[in-house]
Design an enzyme around this catalytic site. Structure first.
Site, PDB file in Angstrom:
ATOM      1  N   ARG A 104       0.804  -1.283   0.000  1.00  0.00           N
ATOM      2  CA  ARG A 104      -0.012  -0.101  -0.193  1.00  0.00           C
ATOM      3  C   ARG A 104       1.077   1.217   0.006  1.00  0.00           C
ATOM      4  NH1 ARG A 104      -2.431   3.929  -0.449  1.00  0.00           N
ATOM      5  NH2 ARG A 104      -4.311   4.792   0.497  1.00  0.00           N
ATOM      6  N   HIS A 107       2.050   7.078   1.842  1.00  0.00           N
ATOM      7  CA  HIS A 107       1.078   7.878   1.849  1.00  0.00           C
ATOM      8  C   HIS A 107       0.829   8.360   3.199  1.00  0.00           C
ATOM      9  CE1 HIS A 107      -0.629   4.079   3.296  1.00  0.00           C
ATOM     10  NE2 HIS A 107      -1.496   4.868   4.148  1.00  0.00           N
ATOM     11  N   HIS A 109      -2.636  10.366   5.874  1.00  0.00           N
ATOM     12  CA  HIS A 109      -4.065  10.912   5.737  1.00  0.00           C
ATOM     13  C   HIS A 109      -4.176  12.279   6.780  1.00  0.00           C
ATOM     14  CE1 HIS A 109      -4.772   6.779   4.564  1.00  0.00           C
ATOM     15  NE2 HIS A 109      -4.049   6.334   5.496  1.00  0.00           N
ATOM     16  N   GLU A 113      -5.099   6.624  11.509  1.00  0.00           N
ATOM     17  CA  GLU A 113      -5.203   5.252  11.257  1.00  0.00           C
ATOM     18  C   GLU A 113      -4.880   4.516  12.273  1.00  0.00           C
ATOM     19  OE1 GLU A 113      -3.702   4.121   7.170  1.00  0.00           O
ATOM     20  OE2 GLU A 113      -2.545   2.518   8.208  1.00  0.00           O
ATOM     21  N   HIS A 152       3.582   6.992   6.050  1.00  0.00           N
ATOM     22  CA  HIS A 152       3.629   5.509   6.172  1.00  0.00           C
ATOM     23  C   HIS A 152       3.478   4.809   5.107  1.00  0.00           C
ATOM     24  CE1 HIS A 152      -0.550   6.424   7.245  1.00  0.00           C
ATOM     25  NE2 HIS A 152      -0.896   5.246   6.732  1.00  0.00           N
ATOM     26  N   GLU A 177     -11.155   6.447   1.777  1.00  0.00           N
ATOM     27  CA  GLU A 177      -9.728   6.015   1.393  1.00  0.00           C
ATOM     28  C   GLU A 177      -9.419   6.575  -0.034  1.00  0.00           C
ATOM     29  OE1 GLU A 177      -6.528   3.244   1.561  1.00  0.00           O
ATOM     30  OE2 GLU A 177      -7.731   4.062   2.716  1.00  0.00           O
TER      31      GLU A 177
END
Length: 398
Positions: A104, A107, A109, A113, A152, A177
């Protein structure tokens, strides 16, 4: 209406096409028109509600199986937020799967999370605002947490031949998401001359930068002993992962509880949780949470929840593995195992601490005359009310 066992449900799903009896006692009638048998069998308390249900309460169940699944070369991701369950205003969830080695991508946010690993192992990396770095491999039943804005990555290891699957929870019910800040997405939208100036590199260095986000993509399985680059500022002072699987559970008469909050997982300052097991016939006792909404994810088994929202409003829903439940703050509720195997689920809160109020403990710790005046209990019944929380209550004695 007769509650169906897991085995009977499986047989019905394979063979029955209806009609069903939407009957409870003298109420209701058969359904003789079109009907979806799969939905009916999985939701008996919606199909024929308990007579104690009353009034109007918004839908507080969402099956992840009904979520749109975003398929990628390295795995998939599906989510629940207020778009599909409007009542869930404080938290949202993402169920994600990575093949071995899949990433993943890097990125961050605008929300925190919190994650629970369902299967396999995931290697996580991060760098905080002070330039301190972090790397950890997080296994089944364990957690990670990244504060808002901390960049992360998530990568499935080769520990399990199927890779990894995990649950992500965000402290904003409107989280999507699709609104994540991703490395490749950003660089694809920065002029080449600016990239050259920022990194002090020639234009050839950026020849292979993707023209759009990678999101989830395949790559080599990370080495077990993969080192993290040494930072001149050291590593993060508090780890972003937590081995919940190694924490002993508190045993009650009907199951177990394993709480985790900022007192033990210090970096997790906005989300706390309890891993709960409920044995067949047992229940998570009648209780409520004073100020925190509760977001639940069912991992194993079958159960039901009745939510009481004051003013005569109460509603019951049934849940299976992969379903999400949501109970607003101060709403009274319970979680009952209605199947033949252990029910296992997560209670998750948008709070640094887990807090609840037990109905039975409340009644035991106030003057007996008050309880007698309200409920007509005898002195013997009042004397036997438990003064400690029951947590998970075993089946009633005959």
């Amino acid at each position: 209406m007769i509650r169906l066992s897991t085995c009977v449900v499986a047989l019905l799903l394979a063979s029955v096409s209806g009609p069903f009896d939407a009957i409870r006692g003298k109420l209701g009638a058969t359904i003789i028109g079109p009907n979806n048998p799969n939905i009916a069998v999985q939701n008996p308390d919606l199909f024929a509600p308990p007579t104690t249900d009353a009034g109007s309460i918004p839908n507080f169940k969402w099956p992840m199986s009904l979520s749109h699944n975003r398929l990628q070369t390295g795995g998939w991701a599906r989510q629940q937020n207020t778009d599909v369950m409007p009542i869930a205003k404080a938290m949202a969830g993402v169920n994600m799967r990575l093949k071995p080695g899949a990433v993943r991508e890097l990125h961050w946010h605008s929300t925190a999370e919190w994650a629970y690993v369902i299967k396999g192992s995931t290697q996580v990396t991060a760098v905080d605002q002070e330039g301190r770095n972090f790397i950890s491999t997080v296994g089944p039943g364990d957690l990670w947490y990244f504060p808002p804005g901390i960049p992360h990555s998530l990568q499935a290891t080769g520990d399990d031949p199927e890779g990894s699957e995990f649950l992500l929870v965000f402290d904003d019910g409107a989280f999507s998401e699709d609104e994540t800040f991703m490395l490749t997405d950003w660089l694809a939208h920065v002029p080449a001359a600016v990239l050259e100036k920022n990194f002090q590199l020639s234009s050839t260095a950026f020849a292979n930068v993707p023209s759009k986000e990678l999101y989830i993509f395949p790559t080599d399985v990370p080495a077990d002993d993969q080192p993290i680059p040494e930072s001149p500022f050291g590593t993060v002072p508090e780890p972003f992962s937590f081995a919940l699987s190694k924490v002993p559970a508190t045993q009650f008469s009907g199951g177990t509880e394993k709480p985790v909050d900022s007192s033990t997982f210090k970096v997790s300052t906005t989300i706390s949780a309890v891993e709960v097991t409920v044995e067949p016939g047992a229940m998570r006792e009648l209780h409520w949470h004073p100020t925190q909404d509760e977001w639940d994810f069912f991992l194993e088994g079958e159960g039901r929840i009745t939510v009481f929202a004051s003013q005569g409003n109460a509603r019951t829903f049934d849940f299976q593995a992969g379903d999400v439940a949501y109970v607003p703050a101060s709403n009274g509720h319970y979680v009952e195992n209605t199947g033949n195997s252990t029910l296992k689920f997560l209670e998750i809160f948008n709070s640094p601490q887990v807090q609840d109020i037990s109905l039975s403990q409340w009644l035991a710790l106030i003057p007996p005359a008050l309880v007698k005046a309200h409920l007509g209990f005898s002195d013997e019944v009042i004397a036997n009310l438990p003064k400690t929380k029951l947590g998970v209550v075993g089946p009633a004695s005959k």
